[in-house]
Design an enzyme around this catalytic site. Structure first.
Site, PDB file in Angstrom:
ATOM      1  CD  GLU A  75      18.245   3.886  48.878  1.00 32.49           C
ATOM      2  OE1 GLU A  75      18.661   2.962  47.951  1.00 32.49           O
ATOM      3  OE2 GLU A  75      18.660   4.764  49.396  1.00 32.49           O
TER       4      GLU A  75
ATOM      5  CD  GLU B 254      20.549   5.933  41.202  1.00 26.76           C
ATOM      6  OE1 GLU B 254      19.404   4.992  41.893  1.00 26.76           O
ATOM      7  OE2 GLU B 254      21.383   6.678  41.233  1.00 26.76           O
TER       8      GLU B 254
END
Ligand SMILES: *[C@@H]1O[C@H](CO)[C@@H](O)[C@H](O)[C@H]1NC(C)=O
Ligand SMILES: *[C@@H]1O[C@H](CO)[C@@H](O)[C@H](O)[C@H]1NC(C)=O
Ligand SMILES: *[C@@H]1O[C@H](CO)[C@@H](O)[C@H](O)[C@H]1NC(C)=O
Length: 414
Positions: free
Chosen positions: A222, A331
């Site tokens: 990520e 997010e």
């Protein structure tokens, strides 16, 4: 973590209510003991995390950047990397030079650059301070994501009735899963979303994944930017990376931690990036390319024009071969119950478009021939579209892109 602290407090209150003053005093002493223990654990962790620097740079934003010899970096604390030989450069770069002339190739600007640079053969590491560790719910969890902090692709915008299974986590992402992937390239718009509560965070990132939650063997790579006051002690947008090989259980961590091998002496992962975009004003972004080197299988990371380093193939299971799902998006996390007004991206919905909504553009995947190409369509996922949403599009300048984000709490949310 908040839950555990709350439990302890509740126990403490119950103790005071049910017993006499003396027992209350004992409980208070236990809490004091706990905080001493926490400090001791924190110092032990810091001794492991912070390597002896050859030079240190004080950044105007309060960060300290340690220039650590490249062979002494935290990566080699990983048990699988004890005998690892550093690979200084990848053997292959997808598309040769970057194919898309719109992708900014200049190195990204970090605040600490104003006060110096790290010498050759060292890498810049953001120093972890005792207060950073003590802000975490537990010393053990410091620098780790919680299990389930990944979009559940089952609950999609096509089916908004799907219950939000990720309590506390909200996503607005695009994803692709129609093949075997060897990397991704994209350009992520840079913002500094406001957080309602000190333990909230907000981010934009990409996820390269293999395996599954069900099997407890999810592998992820990520990268992106995040604003997390609890992690960094301020509200700056910061470059971050993450990995796990077991669905965030025992393995994995943020930034320079056992696993990721940095080769670059200019960019501090975890450092602030600037300037950020302004609503209705100038827009700024960072390009991120991650690809699997066909020789040796390491996953390389390039941000702006700079190759930063790699995740060795040997720390993964599925990702030692290839990725099966790639995602791009935002997010928000809020550990407290109820809807938060923490912003995602610019804090505005996708419909507002360029200059107002946040974008992720030039979305590409690396295919099995090691070429960059647009994904064959993307799926969209968000848990509560009235709080945070995502829209996709395609055009000749931006290739495949999304607008994503939102304000969180508002008259239609929840
Ligand atoms: C590292 O090398 C030593 C000596 O050759 C060997 O015993 C050990 O298993 C190796 N460790 C790893 C993780 O490869
Ligand atoms: C892709 O990865 C999966 C899981 O590790 C593996 O079963 C499959 O053989 C791989 N495909 C190729 C072409 O390497
Ligand atoms: C959005 O993605 C869907 C699914 O891949 C695709 O059918 C649609 O054409 C895309 N919309 C735009 C505007 O690109």
């Amino acid at each position: 973590m908040a839950a555990r602290a709350f439990c302890l407090m509740a126990l403490f209150v119950v103790a005071l209510g049910f017993h006499h003053f003396m027992e209350g005093a004992v409980a208070a002493e236990n809490m004091a003991g706990r905080s001493t223990r926490r400090r001791r654990q924190a110092r032990n962790l810091l001794r492991r995390l912070n390597k002896a620097p050859l030079a240190s740079i004080q950044s105007p934003d309060g960060d300290i950047i340690d220039c650590v010899h490249i062979s002494k970096q935290p990566a080699f604390d990983h048990p699988f990397l004890k005998n690892h030989t550093i690979q200084m450069r990848p053997s292959y770069h997808p598309g040769g030079l970057d194919l898309n002339p719109n992708i900014a190739l200049h190195p990204i600007a970090q605040t600490w650059h104003q006060n110096g640079q790290c010498p050759e053969n060292t890498i810049p590491i953001l120093r972890t301070k005792e207060e950073d560790v003590l802000r975490a719910s537990s010393v053990r969890r410091y620098g780790k994501k919680r299990p389930r902090s990944i979009p559940n692709l089952v609950s999609s915008v096509d089916d908004p009735a799907t219950p939000n299974v990720l309590i506390g986590h909200q996503h607005a992402v695009a994803s692709t899963w129609q093949g075997q992937y060897y990397g991704t390239s994209t350009v992520i718009n840079l913002w500094e979303p406001t957080l309602e509560r000190p333990n909230d965070f907000s981010l934009a990132q990409l996820w390269i994944t293999g395996g599954s939650y069900a099997g407890n063997d999810l592998n992820t790579i990520e990268a992106g930017w995040q604003v997390s006051q609890s992690m960094y002690g301020d509200k700056n947008a910061r470059l971050f990376i993450y990995w796990t090989s077991d669905a965030y259980q025992k393995t994995g961590c943020y930034n320079l931690c056992p696993g990721f091998v940095q080769t670059n002496n200019q960019i501090a992962i975890g450092g602030s990036i600037s300037p950020v975009s302004t609503y209705g004003g100038s827009q700024h972004d960072i390009s991120i390319l991650i690809w699997k080197d066909p020789q040796g299988g390491n996953w390389w990371l390039k941000v702006g024009g700079s190759i930063l380093g790699y995740w060795p193939s040997s720390i993964f299971s599925y990702l030692a071969d290839n990725a099966s799902v790639i995602m791009w998006g935002g997010e928000v996390y809020s550990p407290d119950a109820g809807q938060t007004s923490t912003q995602m991206g610019s804090g505005h919905f996708p419909e507002e478009g360029f200059g107002k909504a946040s974008y992720i553009k030039n979305i590409q995947v690396v295919d099995s021939s090691n070429n960059l190409k647009s994904p064959n369509g993307v799926g969209l996922t968000t848990e509560q579209p009235n709080c945070y949403n995502v829209q996709n599009g395609t055009n000749s300048d931006w290739g495949t892109y999304i607008y994503y984000g939102g304000p969180g709490k508002n008259p239609n949310c929840p």
